[in-house]
Design a protein around this motif. Structure first.
Motif, short mmCIF file in Angstrom:
data_model
loop_
_atom_site.label_atom_id
_atom_site.label_comp_id
_atom_site.label_asym_id
_atom_site.label_seq_id
_atom_site.Cartn_x
_atom_site.Cartn_y
_atom_site.Cartn_z
N THR A 128 0.82 -1.21 0.00
CA THR A 128 0.00 0.00 0.00
C THR A 128 0.85 1.26 0.00
OG1 THR A 128 -0.15 -0.11 2.41
CG2 THR A 128 -1.94 -1.11 1.16
N VAL A 129 2.07 1.17 0.53
CA VAL A 129 2.98 2.32 0.57
C VAL A 129 4.33 1.89 0.00
CG1 VAL A 129 4.13 4.03 2.01
CG2 VAL A 129 1.84 3.23 2.63
N VAL A 130 4.86 2.69 -0.92
CA VAL A 130 6.21 2.44 -1.44
C VAL A 130 7.02 3.71 -1.31
CG1 VAL A 130 5.47 0.63 -3.03
CG2 VAL A 130 5.53 2.99 -3.81
N ASN A 131 8.32 3.54 -1.15
CA ASN A 131 9.24 4.67 -1.04
C ASN A 131 10.25 4.58 -2.18
OD1 ASN A 131 8.89 6.03 1.93
ND2 ASN A 131 8.44 3.85 1.99
N ILE A 132 10.39 5.66 -2.92
CA ILE A 132 11.32 5.68 -4.04
C ILE A 132 12.11 6.98 -4.01
CG2 ILE A 132 9.86 4.23 -5.49
CD1 ILE A 132 9.11 6.81 -7.04
N ALA A 133 13.16 7.04 -4.82
CA ALA A 133 13.94 8.26 -4.96
C ALA A 133 13.38 9.09 -6.11
CB ALA A 133 15.41 7.92 -5.21
N VAL A 134 13.70 10.37 -6.10
CA VAL A 134 13.29 11.24 -7.20
C VAL A 134 13.89 10.72 -8.50
CG1 VAL A 134 13.48 13.57 -8.15
CG2 VAL A 134 13.08 13.25 -5.70
N PRO A 142 -13.33 2.21 -8.30
CA PRO A 142 -14.53 1.45 -7.96
C PRO A 142 -14.60 1.04 -6.48
CG PRO A 142 -13.42 0.53 -9.89
CD PRO A 142 -12.49 1.50 -9.25
N HIS A 143 -13.45 1.05 -5.79
CA HIS A 143 -13.43 0.53 -4.42
C HIS A 143 -12.93 1.55 -3.41
CE1 HIS A 143 -12.94 -3.10 -7.09
NE2 HIS A 143 -14.06 -3.35 -6.45
N ILE A 144 -13.08 2.83 -3.73
CA ILE A 144 -12.64 3.85 -2.79
C ILE A 144 -13.47 3.80 -1.52
CG2 ILE A 144 -14.14 5.67 -3.73
CD1 ILE A 144 -11.78 7.63 -3.27
N GLY A 145 -14.73 3.38 -1.64
CA GLY A 145 -15.58 3.25 -0.46
C GLY A 145 -15.16 2.11 0.46
N LEU A 146 -14.30 1.23 -0.05
CA LEU A 146 -13.79 0.11 0.75
C LEU A 146 -12.36 0.39 1.23
CD1 LEU A 146 -15.13 -2.85 -1.42
CD2 LEU A 146 -16.09 -1.95 0.70
N ASN A 147 -11.99 1.67 1.20
CA ASN A 147 -10.66 2.11 1.68
C ASN A 147 -9.52 1.48 0.88
OD1 ASN A 147 -11.50 3.87 3.78
ND2 ASN A 147 -11.92 2.11 5.09
N MET A 148 -9.70 1.39 -0.43
CA MET A 148 -8.62 0.88 -1.27
C MET A 148 -7.76 2.05 -1.72
SD MET A 148 -8.88 -1.85 -4.40
CE MET A 148 -7.39 -2.55 -5.12
N PHE A 149 -6.79 2.39 -0.86
CA PHE A 149 -5.92 3.53 -1.09
C PHE A 149 -4.47 3.07 -1.23
CE2 PHE A 149 -9.48 5.27 1.42
CZ PHE A 149 -9.89 6.31 0.59
N GLY A 150 -3.66 3.92 -1.82
CA GLY A 150 -2.23 3.66 -1.93
C GLY A 150 -1.45 4.95 -1.80
N GLU A 151 -0.15 4.80 -1.62
CA GLU A 151 0.69 5.97 -1.37
C GLU A 151 2.10 5.73 -1.91
OE1 GLU A 151 2.33 8.22 2.68
OE2 GLU A 151 0.43 7.09 2.72
N VAL A 152 2.64 6.73 -2.61
CA VAL A 152 4.02 6.68 -3.09
C VAL A 152 4.76 7.86 -2.48
CG1 VAL A 152 5.56 6.74 -5.08
CG2 VAL A 152 3.35 5.58 -5.25
N VAL A 153 5.77 7.57 -1.67
CA VAL A 153 6.58 8.62 -1.06
C VAL A 153 7.83 8.78 -1.90
CG1 VAL A 153 7.77 9.39 1.01
CG2 VAL A 153 5.67 8.03 1.22
#
Length: 224
Positions: free
Chosen positions: A100-106, A166-177
């Motif tokens: 759900t969360v990934v960390n990458i470099a610029v 379609p599944h935002i109501g089911l808390n299907m979120f992600g994050e890229v730092v």
């Protein structure tokens, strides 16, 4: 293709067939002959009648249809030429990105990939952590689908928040730092510390001196 797998592009009589011999059929695939105890087989078919002469060649009758070998599956890399610093898929529940969360470099690229998912998903940028508001003209993989191969290269420090539409109501979120996540650098604020050289300090010091002088004068007047 099956029909052409029964034809050799030359006349071959039974006497020319040897054990272990291979022949390239007209369709381009090879067939293997086996000779054992006077019985000739081609692949898994047995020759029941050999050397039947025809106007355009020699016919060897077999007891079953020859099936061409299955073609090797062609593996296509959906990210050919792309270096994925991280790849995001769908977890076993079908309702969450993984990870759900990934960390990458610029300057690095994140790839999203799922194939034949049990339900359609997509990537669509949102305004903040678990927000339900989409960014206008934001980053997106397009319409939700069971097969998605999408990538994006991030060129600055930021945190990219996204959801499955379609599944935002089911808390299907992600994050890229990306890099430092776009967090502003913290700086110390000394503006509240007034030194003796500041105007405010001078004014206060002057008032204290005046009050002290008046008090001293009043005391002297009473003594007189």
């Amino acid at each position: 293709d099956i029909l052409l797998y029964h034809v050799v592009g030359a006349s071959v009589d039974a006497a020319s067939v040897t054990d272990g011999m291979t022949a390239t059929m007209v369709n381009g695939d090879d067939a293997t002959f086996t000779v054992s105890d006077g019985t000739v087989t081609i692949n898994d078919a047995t020759v029941t009648s050999a050397d039947v002469m025809a106007s355009n060649g020699i016919i060897h009758v077999i007891d079953k249809v020859l099936m061409p070998p299955a073609d090797e599956p062609v593996v296509v890399d959906p990210f050919d030429g792309v270096t994925c610093a991280a790849t995001v898929g769908i977890d076993s529940s079908g309702y969450a990105f993984s990870p759900t969360v990934v960390n990458i470099a610029v300057g690095e690229t994140v790839c999203w990939l799922w194939e034949e998912a049990s339900m359609p998903h997509n990537v669509k940028e949102i305004t903040g952590f678990k927000s339900t508001t989409y960014v206008e003209n934001g980053i997106t993989s397009g319409a939700a689908a069971a097969n998605v191969a999408f990538h994006h290269t991030f060129t600055e420090d930021t945190t990219f928040y996204y959801a499955c539409e379609p599944h935002i109501g089911l808390n299907m979120f992600g994050e890229v730092v990306v890099g430092d996540g776009g967090t502003p650098a913290t700086t110390s604020d000394d503006s509240g510390d007034e030194s003796e050289d500041t105007p405010g300090f001078v004014v206060i010091s002057t008032l204290v001196a005046v009050v002290a002088a008046l008090a001293l004068m009043g005391r002297q007047g009473r003594n007189d």
